[in-house]
Design an enzyme around this catalytic site. Sequence first.
Site, short mmCIF file in Angstrom:
data_model
loop_
_atom_site.label_atom_id
_atom_site.label_comp_id
_atom_site.label_asym_id
_atom_site.label_seq_id
_atom_site.Cartn_x
_atom_site.Cartn_y
_atom_site.Cartn_z
N GLY A 1 -1.67 -15.53 -4.43
CA GLY A 1 -1.35 -14.26 -3.69
C GLY A 1 -2.67 -13.71 -3.22
O GLY A 1 -2.52 -12.49 -2.44
N GLU B 1 -2.35 -14.79 2.61
CA GLU B 1 -1.03 -15.02 3.07
C GLU B 1 -0.68 -16.34 3.71
O GLU B 1 -1.32 -17.29 3.76
CB GLU B 1 -1.11 -14.02 4.35
CG GLU B 1 -1.31 -12.73 4.36
CD GLU B 1 -0.47 -11.83 3.72
OE1 GLU B 1 0.69 -12.11 3.55
OE2 GLU B 1 -0.91 -10.72 3.14
N LYS C 1 -12.89 -4.64 10.95
CA LYS C 1 -13.63 -3.64 9.97
C LYS C 1 -15.14 -3.47 10.52
O LYS C 1 -15.56 -2.40 10.34
CB LYS C 1 -13.49 -4.10 8.48
CG LYS C 1 -12.02 -4.30 8.16
CD LYS C 1 -12.14 -5.21 6.68
CE LYS C 1 -10.51 -5.24 6.16
NZ LYS C 1 -10.56 -5.91 5.03
N VAL D 1 0.69 -1.19 -0.05
CA VAL D 1 -0.14 0.16 0.08
C VAL D 1 0.93 1.36 -0.06
O VAL D 1 0.59 2.30 -0.48
CB VAL D 1 -1.03 -0.20 1.15
CG1 VAL D 1 -1.74 1.26 1.16
CG2 VAL D 1 -1.93 -1.35 1.03
N GLU E 1 -9.95 6.15 6.19
CA GLU E 1 -10.89 5.45 4.97
C GLU E 1 -10.31 4.05 4.40
O GLU E 1 -10.93 3.14 3.87
CB GLU E 1 -10.95 6.25 3.78
CG GLU E 1 -11.79 6.11 2.78
CD GLU E 1 -13.27 5.96 3.03
OE1 GLU E 1 -13.72 4.63 3.03
OE2 GLU E 1 -13.94 6.97 3.34
N GLY F 1 -5.41 -4.38 -2.15
CA GLY F 1 -4.70 -4.10 -3.29
C GLY F 1 -3.67 -2.83 -3.30
O GLY F 1 -4.16 -1.91 -2.39
#
Length: 436
Positions: free
Chosen positions: A187, A190, A205, A14, A129, A302
């Site tokens: 991928g 993990e 979350k 990220v 966010e 991603g």
Amino acid sequence: MKPVKVGILGLGTVGSGTFNVLKRNQKEILGRAGRRIEVAMVADRDVERAQSIVKGDCEVVADGYLLVNNPEIDIVVELIGGYTVAKDFVLKAIENGKHVVTANKALLAVHGNEIFEAAQKKKVIVAFEAAVAGGIPIIKALREGLTANRIEWIAGIINGTTNFILSGMRDKGLDFNTVLKDAQALGYAEADPTFDIEGIDAAHKATIMSAIAFGVPVQFDKAYVEGITKLESIDITYAEQLGYRIKLLGITKRMANGIELRVHPTLIPEKRLIANVEGAMNAVLVNSDAVGATLYYGKGAGSEPTASAVIADLVDIARVDTVNPEHRVPYLAFQPDAMNDTPILPITEVTTSYYLRMQVKDQPGVLADITRILADLSISIDAFLQKEPLEGETLVDIIILTHQTQEKNMNAAIEKIEQISTVMGKVTKIRLENLL
């Protein structure tokens, strides 16, 4: 106007995406923010790799404290993850009067109350966010877009790894372990997928969304969490025959006696849009009084999708940095003095419908015994499926869908059903939500 100086902690997937998108789209970002946003420093333990990414455009250090203590840095972007060193860096940045942007849902779900309190005292912004559903702007939708609404419930597919696995189990009829290995090879999972497959990531979350929706503190320790490791492909098949799909949902609901906060595999009618979210995609369904149901769909992880959310927070901070702190959007949507202490309900107090599967001896009277137990506990049957036994077999699968009942009643019924001599082994229980 003076540029906003940014420091990035962690230049992994990220972090590198954030750096690259900021550089690539700097003209658009400047036009929207009204101020130039510049990465002035990056901290990463692998200095050589980080230098190969930034290509001399900013300073690279190995020690994160050099970044959070740098007086030139206005905003610290925390992309390390985890509960420990990330917390230390964030609190130090706040202590130094710096705004913070983070994608760290685990940190906020567990230590968010402490972090937000510290930020309020120092009158700085903590923006997050990217912590929920990657590139989907669900935090802004809950905190700002739906601010006129009384939110009733949220149900989300908020972990792409588990959704990829469940999609593979349904499409290919494979067992959990086989699809997990495929997910790791591609991928999507993990090497240690525990946080994903055990529902912990989704619960982090859901905890954050629940706090924003209902004006309560973050309370991860009170969430009910159940992953997908025990889910069998046969149940996915039976659910589909009955017109349902199974998804790992993060659910939070406003009830008369408290708030439900739970993560678990869930049957959803296949005609619902959210039931058709496949692969590693995320989706969040929000039901509120004024607008009704709204659905938010997109990539939940991603490099650049998550970077998109990080940079949206940077732009927001650049816009309102000089605004009186009392006039900024509150961290959890509600003003601090408007937060409430509505309790989180234990799972035994949750009311929902259920899918039950049991293996029984193929002989008269079995179904009557089962339905009598359900009736005694005021549990009514919505649908029923009995599979024909294979040739030479004496056992048969019975599948029952119930109407709504409290979890404690269902648990009591299952305990009695499992004591019937003609019922073999344990009863499989999966919760069901119609999401109307």
